[in-house]
Design an enzyme around this catalytic site. Structure first.
Site, PDB file in Angstrom:
ATOM      1  N   ASP A   1       0.833  -1.200   0.000  1.00  0.00           N
ATOM      2  CA  ASP A   1       0.000   0.000   0.000  1.00  0.00           C
ATOM      3  C   ASP A   1       0.876   1.261   0.000  1.00  0.00           C
ATOM      4  O   ASP A   1       1.892   1.316   0.687  1.00  0.00           O
ATOM      5  CB  ASP A   1      -0.884  -0.020   1.259  1.00  0.00           C
TER       6      ASP A   1
ATOM      7  N   GLU B   1       1.489  -0.576  -5.025  1.00  0.00           N
ATOM      8  CA  GLU B   1       0.498   0.442  -5.364  1.00  0.00           C
ATOM      9  C   GLU B   1       1.248   1.759  -5.513  1.00  0.00           C
ATOM     10  O   GLU B   1       1.627   2.380  -4.526  1.00  0.00           O
ATOM     11  CB  GLU B   1      -0.558   0.579  -4.261  1.00  0.00           C
TER      12      GLU B   1
END
Ligand code: MG
Length: 545
Positions: free
Chosen positions: A200, A242
């Site tokens: 993330d 990401e």
């Protein structure tokens, strides 16, 4: 021998708490997920990406982690997690989990210790300032929902940095003890049988970005440290980052230092929607020509929609307005001034031709496709929910109570099931579509079935074929002696187009949106409105179909 399984995989994103409830408490859980694994396997997915399932106050839907080493008790136990990983493996499914280490929840014991005592070893796990930093209101990630990136903590008597929401203090990644913790977290879950992590907010893991918003210099050193640790512990585990970054930044994630395995292709995502809005191929074709080459170990993760907003931040203002006008005409459908908070099916007004076209594109573009739960049945959204929760409603399994998601009273569900007229669970659900041979679900299963027989898409080189009709994207992928041509008509008008081939090559159709037709020579093919066709290349140099 390096295991590059991810280059020919099909990813499927699941949120445990909205997938299937097994104990009637209104929350999806690991036992429910285990029960639904046959659905995922029969769809044709090969790897599940699990969104955060850690204990969390859920102020950011689980991306605010309060304990990295456990399972939220509402979702099950560590024992249930291991059962799930084992059951998934038995069905040929690998598991990737979300690694959210840019920040913690403010409820995490580390932050509580850090704010209570400046001499605590956990104090330096976070980023503090005794005075209010200048420009602390600039650089927010969620404009409209987030006021600043520094906030005052009364217990500590200091300001702490938070790139995201105020309740998510950033970890001080520059502190070696924090990086050791991150490696320990990775090692813990790897021992429980997973195949890697979706990382993330990867661009922020260098620490605080510079004044221009560029990643800190140390970012790639940190990423390399994490990737190396991962590879020592498991030779086949991967990091899928990401990172919504520019063309210039992309190679830095793959090359020399970090050598991350996968990067979400945010640029492609945005170009796909621009192309769909314009009904022209060039936005995709141009990016395919510009994308940096992937190293042998590097791979794109392609996607249409995920659990976040469809960010259009990499388009020009005029381009973004085109996409907004086509797919989010009302203000309530937009978010953060840059994105769309809708699922794909309602964006395309339930037009199955365009949905299938979009998924066919996704499956044939160079890279590994990443689907989101509910995509396969054309699930809708709930615009009455705040921010990005619109696209995080429970999975719709059947026309029964709560769409088969849970037996709890509807008022106790973690989130309401979509009940609006066109996309309500009475009309859009797995059970009904399982019965129909030509349902969205059946078509998705079929396309994934063919996709898994086309390793050249994930492994191979590609080329955009020149000289096609302007609404047609035609590209070829080739790997070893296997070659494929995919042609997509983005417009609502039927077209004919030439497919340029090398001498001695012919095409044999392997998939399409209509019954098979012989390919004439020269290869002038027909495509219906929003039609698509996939072909195997035949000839002396090519394997037979
Ligand atoms: Mg439950």
């Amino acid at each position: 021998m390096i295991d590059l399984w991810y280059k020919d995989a099909v990813f499927y994103e699941i949120d445990v708490k909205t997938f299937q409830d097994s104990n009637d408490d209104g929350w999806g859980d690991f036992s429910g997920l285990i029960r639904r694994l046959p659905h995922v396997a029969s769809l044709g997915a090969t790897c599940i990406w699990l969104q955060p399932f850690y204990p969390s106050p859920l102020k950011d839907d689980g991306y605010d982690v309060a304990d990295f080493y456990s399972v939220d008790p509402r979702l099950g136990s560590l024992g249930d997690f291991v059962d799930f990983v084992r059951e998934a493996r038995e069905r040929g499914l690998r598991v990737l989990i979300d690694l959210v280490v840019n920040h913690t929840s403010d409820q995490h014991s580390w932050f509580q210790a850090a704010r209570a005592n400046p001499r605590s070893p956990y104090h330096d796990y976070y980023i503090w300032s005794k005075t209010k930093p200048e420009n602390s209101e600039e650089g927010v990630i969620f404009p409209g929902s987030q006021q600043a990136i520094w906030s005052y903590d009364t217990a500590a008597g200091m300001y702490y940095h938070h790139q995201f929401y105020e309740h998510q203090p950033d970890l001080n990644i520059a502190n070696p003890a924090v990086r050791d913790e991150i490696c320990k977290i990775m090692g813990f879950w790897l021992e429980l049988g997973i195949s890697g992590f979706r990382l993330d907010a990867a661009p922020f893991l260098g620490g605080k970005p510079d004044e221009d918003g560029n990643p800190a210099q140390q970012l790639f050193e940190h990423l390399e440290e994490f990737r190396q640790f991962l590879s020592w512990r498991s030779s086949s585990a991967i990091i899928l980052a990401e990172a919504n970054v520019s063309l210039n930044e992309m190679p830095k994630y793959f090359d020399h230092g970090p050598q991350l395995h996968m990067l979400f292709n945010f640029l492609m995502n945005q170009r796909i929607f621009l192309a769909l809005a314009r009904e022209e191929a060039e936005p995709i074709a141009e990016l395919l020509r510009e994308l940096p080459s992937r190293k042998e170990t590097g791979q794109w993760g392609n996607f249409l929609r995920n659990h976040d907003e469809l960010s259009l931040d990499r388009l020009t203002d005029a381009e973004r307005d085109e996409v907004f006008a086509a797919f989010a005409p009302e203000e309530s459908m937009r978010i953060y001034g840059r994105g769309i908070r809708r699922r794909l099916a309602p964006m395309l007004q339930g037009d199955r031709r365009r949905e299938e076209l979009a998924y066919s594109l996704l499956l044939t573009l160079p890279g590994t496709p990443v689907l989101r739960y509910g995509d396969e049945i054309g699930m809708g959204d709930d615009l009455s929910l705040p921010e990005r929760l619109t696209v995080r409603t429970p999975m719709q399994w059947s026309p029964e109570k709560n769409g088969g998601f849970s037996n709890a009273d509807p008022g106790r569900l973690i989130r309401p099931v979509v009940m609006s007229s066109d996309f309500g669970f009475d009309k859009v659900n797995v059970a009904t579509q399982d019965r129909e041979q030509d349902s969205r679900l059946s078509r998705m299963q079929h396309l994934l079935h063919i996709r898994r027989k086309c390793p050249e898409i994930g492994w191979g080189n590609y080329q955009v074929l020149p000289g096609c009709h302007r609404s047609v994207l035609a590209h070829r992928c080739q790997w070893r002696r296997s070659g494929l041509v995919a042609a997509h008509n983005l417009s609502g008008q039927p077209v004919q187009t030439l497919i340029p081939l090398e001498a001695g090559e012919t095409l044999i159709e392997i998939a399409g949106n209509r019954p098979h037709q012989e390919v004439p020579e020269p290869t002038r093919i027909e495509l219906e409105a929003y039609g698509y066709r996939w072909f195997r290349i035949q000839g002396d140099n090519w394997q037979s179909v």
